[in-house]
Design an enzyme around this catalytic site. Structure first.
Site, PDB file in Angstrom:
ATOM      1  N   GLN A   1       0.816  -1.210   0.000  1.00  0.00           N
ATOM      2  CA  GLN A   1       0.000   0.000   0.000  1.00  0.00           C
ATOM      3  C   GLN A   1       0.855   1.268   0.000  1.00  0.00           C
ATOM      4  OE1 GLN A   1      -2.347  -0.808   3.527  1.00  0.00           O
ATOM      5  NE2 GLN A   1      -0.514  -1.490   4.604  1.00  0.00           N
TER       6      GLN A   1
ATOM      7  N   HIS B   1      -8.844   3.526  19.600  1.00  0.00           N
ATOM      8  CA  HIS B   1      -8.208   2.357  20.216  1.00  0.00           C
ATOM      9  C   HIS B   1      -8.915   1.909  21.494  1.00  0.00           C
ATOM     10  CE1 HIS B   1      -4.727   3.553  17.538  1.00  0.00           C
ATOM     11  NE2 HIS B   1      -5.086   2.362  17.147  1.00  0.00           N
TER      12      HIS B   1
ATOM     13  N   ASP C   1      -0.695 -12.408   6.244  1.00  0.00           N
ATOM     14  CA  ASP C   1      -2.094 -12.071   5.968  1.00  0.00           C
ATOM     15  C   ASP C   1      -2.987 -12.683   7.053  1.00  0.00           C
ATOM     16  OD1 ASP C   1      -4.741 -12.106   5.031  1.00  0.00           O
ATOM     17  OD2 ASP C   1      -4.064 -12.101   2.959  1.00  0.00           O
TER      18      ASP C   1
ATOM     19  N   ASP D   1      -8.196  -5.125  13.826  1.00  0.00           N
ATOM     20  CA  ASP D   1      -7.914  -3.696  13.672  1.00  0.00           C
ATOM     21  C   ASP D   1      -7.409  -3.502  12.249  1.00  0.00           C
ATOM     22  OD1 ASP D   1      -7.306  -1.053  13.972  1.00  0.00           O
ATOM     23  OD2 ASP D   1      -5.570  -1.381  15.258  1.00  0.00           O
TER      24      ASP D   1
ATOM     25  N   THR E   1      -7.636  -2.160   8.003  1.00  0.00           N
ATOM     26  CA  THR E   1      -8.008  -1.059   7.124  1.00  0.00           C
ATOM     27  C   THR E   1      -9.410  -1.326   6.576  1.00  0.00           C
ATOM     28  OG1 THR E   1      -6.643  -2.278   5.548  1.00  0.00           O
ATOM     29  CG2 THR E   1      -5.726  -0.289   6.408  1.00  0.00           C
TER      30      THR E   1
HETATM   31  N1  SAM Z   1      -7.447   2.513  12.865  1.00  0.00           N
HETATM   32  C1  SAM Z   1      -7.369   2.093  11.554  1.00  0.00           C
HETATM   33  C2  SAM Z   1      -8.525   2.392  10.647  1.00  0.00           C
HETATM   34  O1  SAM Z   1      -9.547   1.722  10.667  1.00  0.00           O
HETATM   35  O2  SAM Z   1      -8.390   3.357   9.906  1.00  0.00           O
HETATM   36  C3  SAM Z   1      -6.772   0.733  11.347  1.00  0.00           C
HETATM   37  C4  SAM Z   1      -5.330   0.875  11.685  1.00  0.00           C
HETATM   38  S1  SAM Z   1      -4.181  -0.360  11.392  1.00  0.00           S
HETATM   39  C5  SAM Z   1      -2.886   0.668  10.751  1.00  0.00           C
HETATM   40  C6  SAM Z   1      -4.736  -1.270   9.987  1.00  0.00           C
HETATM   41  C7  SAM Z   1      -3.723  -2.293   9.541  1.00  0.00           C
HETATM   42  O3  SAM Z   1      -4.361  -3.428   8.950  1.00  0.00           O
HETATM   43  C8  SAM Z   1      -2.742  -1.798   8.469  1.00  0.00           C
HETATM   44  O4  SAM Z   1      -1.466  -1.692   9.035  1.00  0.00           O
HETATM   45  C9  SAM Z   1      -2.789  -2.845   7.371  1.00  0.00           C
HETATM   46  O5  SAM Z   1      -1.527  -3.134   6.806  1.00  0.00           O
HETATM   47  C10 SAM Z   1      -3.378  -4.027   8.125  1.00  0.00           C
HETATM   48  N2  SAM Z   1      -4.004  -5.033   7.253  1.00  0.00           N
HETATM   49  C11 SAM Z   1      -4.807  -4.816   6.188  1.00  0.00           C
HETATM   50  N3  SAM Z   1      -5.180  -5.985   5.635  1.00  0.00           N
HETATM   51  C12 SAM Z   1      -4.592  -6.960   6.368  1.00  0.00           C
HETATM   52  C13 SAM Z   1      -4.591  -8.371   6.295  1.00  0.00           C
HETATM   53  N4  SAM Z   1      -5.272  -9.011   5.338  1.00  0.00           N
HETATM   54  N5  SAM Z   1      -3.895  -9.066   7.217  1.00  0.00           N
HETATM   55  C14 SAM Z   1      -3.197  -8.428   8.211  1.00  0.00           C
HETATM   56  N6  SAM Z   1      -3.155  -7.079   8.323  1.00  0.00           N
HETATM   57  C15 SAM Z   1      -3.842  -6.363   7.416  1.00  0.00           C
END
Ligand code: SAM
Length: 259
Positions: free
Chosen positions: A28, A59, A132, A150, A152
């Site tokens: 990303q 959080h 993942d 948590d 995206t």
């Molecule tokens: N507070 C945030 C929001 O909703 O805007 C979420 C924050 S946190 C940074 C989200 C994280 O999910 C990102 O670092 C992203 O890389 C991770 N992420 C997305 N898809 C994922 C997956 N399939 N497996 C593990 N992590 C994932």
């Protein structure tokens, strides 16, 4: 004055001083802005993730309702959460919990360590698996007391984390589950889809809302999936946003409004 604004309906204008980081990881586009009033702000693929000043709302809202509804808090799995804020909240409330975080993008953690030092402070205290979260849940059989998602938004990277299959795997592996379930204003379809999928996997499902000023729509949701009915314990924690009363009064459903 310069502003950052997401390319989405209902997105707020966020006054910024400067962009202090900009790179593309394998997964990303990662940016960090120094804002006028909210400290540093992490943006992934153009979507605001967190700012240093308002992160506690997201959080605490994500983590604390799961903790107060759990009989046991010894083991906690976090999927996503690479900024470290969810892990920090878990350890604040349950110092001795064994926490594992499964984050797909190592660069998010590295950038958070540098630009969001307080938010990411727990990353050094927990077990981190880079991978993942959807695949992890398919292959992992270790049970945990609490599972926290948590992630995206449901872009291709995170779409699986909002699926019925993922929620069913999660229901097998934990007693208490919580996930962010999007904004009912800015992403009503994703919000409803996530809740409906959770209802197929968990016996008791409770959606609750918090006001997050930097997210499109400002109202954001979280959903608990429980094996038992809601039973909120009183706990002695120093929270800035969470309180038992605020949590209970924020439980609801969008059925019936915004039709
Ligand atoms: N507070 C945030 C929001 O909703 O805007 C979420 C924050 S946190 C940074 C989200 C994280 O999910 C990102 O670092 C992203 O890389 C991770 N992420 C997305 N898809 C994922 C997956 N399939 N497996 C593990 N992590 C994932």
């Amino acid at each position: 004055m310069k502003h950052f604004v997401e390319d989405r309906d209902y997105a707020p204008l966020i006054p910024v001083k400067d962009k202090v980081f900009d790179a593309r990881s394998e997964y990303q586009h990662i940016e960090v802005y120094e804002t006028m009033h909210l400290g540093n702000m992490l943006v992934l693929d153009g979507a605001v993730q967190t700012t240093e000043r308002d992160e506690f709302i997201y959080h605490e809202s994500l983590v604390l309702p799961a903790i107060v509804n759990s009989d046991n808090t010894g083991s906690v799995l976090i999927i996503g959460g690479g900024d470290g804020g969810a892990a920090r909240e878990v350890l604040k409330a349950c110092e001795k919990a064994e926490v594992e975080l499964v984050e797909i993008d190592r660069m998010v953690m590295d950038v958070s360590r540098k630009f969001l030092p307080d938010v990411s402070s727990a990353l050094q205290k927990i077990k981190i698996t880079v991978g993942d979260g959807f695949d992890f849940m398919k292959t992992n059989s270790e049970k945990r007391d609490i599972l926290i998602v948590d992630s995206t938004d449901p872009t291709p990277l995170a779409e699986g984390l909002f699926s019925e299959e993922f929620y069913r795997n999660a229901a097998e592996l934990c007693d208490v589950f919580v996930a962010q379930t999007e904004s009912p204003v800015a992403d009503r379809d994703a919000h409803k889809r996530a809740i409906n999928n959770m209802k197929k996997a968990f016996e008791h499902v409770y959606t609750y809302y918090a006001c997050i000023p930097t997210y499109p729509g400002a109202i954001f949701s979280f959903t608990l999936g429980l094996k038992k009915q809601l039973n909120v314990k009183d706990i002695d924690i120093k929270a800035r946003y969470y309180s038992k009363e605020r949590f209970l009064s924020s439980i609801g459903s969008i059925e019936g409004w915004m039709n």
